[in-house]
Write an enzyme that holds these catalytic residues in place. Structure first.
Site, PDB file in Angstrom:
ATOM      1  N   ASP A 230       0.874  -1.161   0.000  1.00 21.03           N
ATOM      2  CA  ASP A 230       0.000   0.000   0.000  1.00 21.03           C
ATOM      3  C   ASP A 230       0.917   1.218   0.000  1.00 21.03           C
ATOM      4  O   ASP A 230       2.114   1.111   0.298  1.00 21.03           O
ATOM      5  CB  ASP A 230      -0.896  -0.026   1.243  1.00 21.03           C
ATOM      6  CG  ASP A 230      -1.754   1.212   1.356  1.00 21.03           C
ATOM      7  OD1 ASP A 230      -2.466   1.532   0.390  1.00 21.03           O
ATOM      8  OD2 ASP A 230      -1.704   1.874   2.413  1.00 21.03           O
TER       9      ASP A 230
ATOM     10  N   ASP B 139      -0.135   5.194   0.844  1.00 22.80           N
ATOM     11  CA  ASP B 139      -0.373   6.121   1.953  1.00 22.80           C
ATOM     12  C   ASP B 139      -0.320   5.383   3.281  1.00 22.80           C
ATOM     13  O   ASP B 139      -1.062   4.434   3.506  1.00 22.80           O
ATOM     14  CB  ASP B 139      -1.739   6.794   1.809  1.00 22.80           C
ATOM     15  CG  ASP B 139      -1.728   7.931   0.803  1.00 22.80           C
ATOM     16  OD1 ASP B 139      -0.687   8.593   0.691  1.00 22.80           O
ATOM     17  OD2 ASP B 139      -2.749   8.147   0.131  1.00 22.80           O
TER      18      ASP B 139
END
Length: 356
Positions: free
Chosen positions: A36, A38
């Site tokens: 991922d 953020d």
């Protein structure tokens, strides 16, 4: 119990993906690492300490990496440029965004040139144009679908047009339903908060949610690994970890973003990771990662119940304490309020923000 050695039941015994074997580095058990962005690699536009070095180390070792993000405000090429600007040499083909996935899904379901009402950033419009669809802004243009993604400039008028279009019969596609997104100042409203506005106005859910925790982004990435194993690294239990589990993949929760130790202790089964670490050092250092759940008692820590609370006693590495707490919390439903019975326990709980 530090690292991923241990005598807990195997993932297969619990109906979960098989875990990495004992000993050595966690990353050595996987052919592909899917990150991922953020909360894992960066916060908005600032790299998280150690992240650039960790990805660079994977590249130097010739390991395959990919990036799966629910953020629909940037195109894959823009994300790759952002990463490269931070020192992470990324290619657009390695980046999977919910905006691109939504556009591809709509392309497969609508005729070429069909109008799609967009609520979101220019990146979502660009992805729709790239697959031959026509972004529009008002319900008067009779859109064949509504595509909703995060955009910092989304306002009432955008949501009003989407509401009118959906009421007129246009199917409603949400790129993701993240309630919040991480920032250096703390969690901010995400696309899920904007989706909630329409959900309230319309009295129903979107017809399709494309991004995590739906498994599509991860399964697409895993196919690129061929027969090798894939590890998903994320900071959110409700998207990254649940999405990985739905895709049948192992996952590592890093505590650099949204989900914290209290949320981990209260996590339902479908949101429980295979491993936890403070940051990406856990990929390489066996002492910086732990398999969860651990054991309620070992040579260092012990966890007992006291009514609805958990009591931590003993001493040892903080991650081992967290694994022991998970063992009791997940099996009994106690917690996430924890009390310390030793000075070392107080320090461990403080390290996880569990000392309130």
């Amino acid at each position: 119990m530090t690292g991923y050695a241990g005598d807990t039941a195997s993932g297969a015994d619990r109906g979960e993906p098989d875990r990495a074997g004992a000993g050595g580095r966690l990353v050595d058990a996987y052919s592909l690492v899917v990150f991922d962005l953020d909360g894992v690699i960066y916060l908005i536009d600032r790299p998280i300490p150690g992240a650039v070095e960790a990805v660079g180390r994977l590249h130097a070792e010739g390991r395959a990496v990919a990036y799966a993000t629910n953020n629909a405000s940037r195109r894959s090429s823009e994300v790759a440029d952002l990463l490269t600007g931070m020192g992470v040499a990324a290619r657009p083909a390695e980046v999977l965004t919910s905006a691109a996935a939504t556009a591809e899904l709509l392309r497969d379901r609508l005729p070429e040139g069909a109008p799609v009402l967009v609520v979101g950033a220019e990146a979502l419009r660009a992805e729709l144009r790239a697959v031959g669809l026509r972004p529009v802004s008002t319900a008067d243009e009779e859109p064949a679908a509504v595509a909703q993604g995060y955009g910092p400039q989304v306002g009432w008028s955008d949501l009003a047009e989407a509401s009118l279009a959906v009421r007129a019969g246009a199917p409603w596609y949400a790129t993701n339903t993240d309630r919040t997104l991480p920032s250096p100042r703390g969690p901010l409203p995400g696309n899920g908060s904007l989706v909630a506005v329409l959900r309230t106005a319309l009295g129903r859910d979107p017809d399709v949610v494309v991004g995590k925790p739906e498994p599509a982004l991860f399964t697409t990435a895993a196919r690129r690994a061929g027969t090798g194993r894939t590890l998903v690294v994320g900071d959110r239990l409700d998207t990254d970890i649940e999405g990985a589990r739905r895709a049948g993949l192992d996952s590592l929760l890093v505590l650099t973003g949204v989900s914290d130790a209290a949320e981990l202790l209260a996590a339902p089964e479908e949101r429980r990771p295979a491993y936890v670490s403070f940051d990406l050092a856990g990929l390489f250092d066996p002492a910086a990662v732990v398999a969860v759940p651990g054991r309620a008692a070992d040579d260092g820590w012990s966890v007992t119940e006291a009514g609805a609370d958990l009591v931590l006693d003993g001493a040892g590495p903080p991650l081992e304490a967290l694994a022991a707490l998970c063992a009791v919390a997940w099996s009994t439903g106690a917690g996430p309020r924890v009390r310390a019975q030793s000075t070392a326990a107080e320090e461990a709980l403080a390290a996880f923000g569990l000392d309130d």
